[in-house]
Write a protein that holds these residues in place. Structure first.
Motif, short mmCIF file in Angstrom:
data_model
loop_
_atom_site.label_atom_id
_atom_site.label_comp_id
_atom_site.label_asym_id
_atom_site.label_seq_id
_atom_site.Cartn_x
_atom_site.Cartn_y
_atom_site.Cartn_z
N UNK A 198 -6.85 -5.01 -2.48
CA UNK A 198 -7.81 -4.26 -1.67
C UNK A 198 -8.93 -5.15 -1.13
N UNK A 199 -8.53 -6.25 -0.51
CA UNK A 199 -9.45 -7.24 0.05
C UNK A 199 -8.89 -7.70 1.39
N UNK A 200 -9.76 -8.09 2.32
CA UNK A 200 -9.27 -8.56 3.62
C UNK A 200 -8.51 -9.88 3.48
N UNK A 201 -7.62 -10.18 4.45
CA UNK A 201 -6.85 -11.42 4.38
C UNK A 201 -7.71 -12.67 4.17
N UNK A 261 -4.84 -6.27 1.93
CA UNK A 261 -3.84 -7.27 2.28
C UNK A 261 -2.62 -7.09 1.40
N UNK A 262 -1.45 -7.15 2.00
CA UNK A 262 -0.20 -7.20 1.24
C UNK A 262 0.13 -8.68 1.14
N UNK A 263 0.18 -9.18 -0.09
CA UNK A 263 0.49 -10.58 -0.34
C UNK A 263 1.94 -10.69 -0.79
N UNK A 264 2.71 -11.44 -0.03
CA UNK A 264 4.12 -11.67 -0.36
C UNK A 264 4.27 -13.08 -0.89
#
Length: 139
Positions: free
Chosen positions: A14-17, A94-97
């Protein structure tokens, strides 16, 4: 279809890129959630990560798209794999892959590494989320 010699994880943060990117590329923050090392988002940059009982692992940055993608060769002298982080904005976060690829499953070291890291990465990503949350509370 995913490769059998790779680990894939994704974690919503739950943080911006920009905030997530900093955690991946700022040595001080990186050491708080994973390993100490002079990581930097610069293609060709060579650094080591202190993996504790597994020793210092040499790495080399191979691809950078600021706040979108960071890829580096990891443990070049032993398991020689590639770690790729991809960030995608999602809502207010951000979705971190993560893709950790290139394990040599024909060797005992490669099989052991993919098993251990396959178990370890999900908890490391949860720890990253916790560290980012602490930073927000402190900031």
């Amino acid at each position: 279809m995913t490769e059998p010699d790779a680990i894939h994880c994704d974690q919503f943060l739950p943080h911006p890129p920009a905030t997530v990117w900093k955690a991946l590329t700022d040595p001080r923050l990186h050491a708080r959630w994973w390993a100490a090392g002079d990581v930097r988002a610069e293609v060709g940059h060579r650094f080591t990560l202190d993996m504790g009982q597994w020793g210092e692992q040499p790495c080399e940055v191979i691809e950078v798209e600021p706040e979108r993608l960071l890829s580096y060769r990891f443990a070049r002298t032993t398991i020689d794999t590639t770690i790729t982080w991809r960030l995608e904005p999602e809502g207010n976060g951000t979705r971190l892959f993560l893709e950790h690829a290139g394990f040599d499953l024909d060797t005992p070291m490669g099989r052991s590494a993919i098993e251990g890291m396959g178990r370890g990465w999900p908890s490391l990503l949860r720890h990253l989320a916790t560290v980012l949350g602490e930073g927000e509370a402190a900031g």
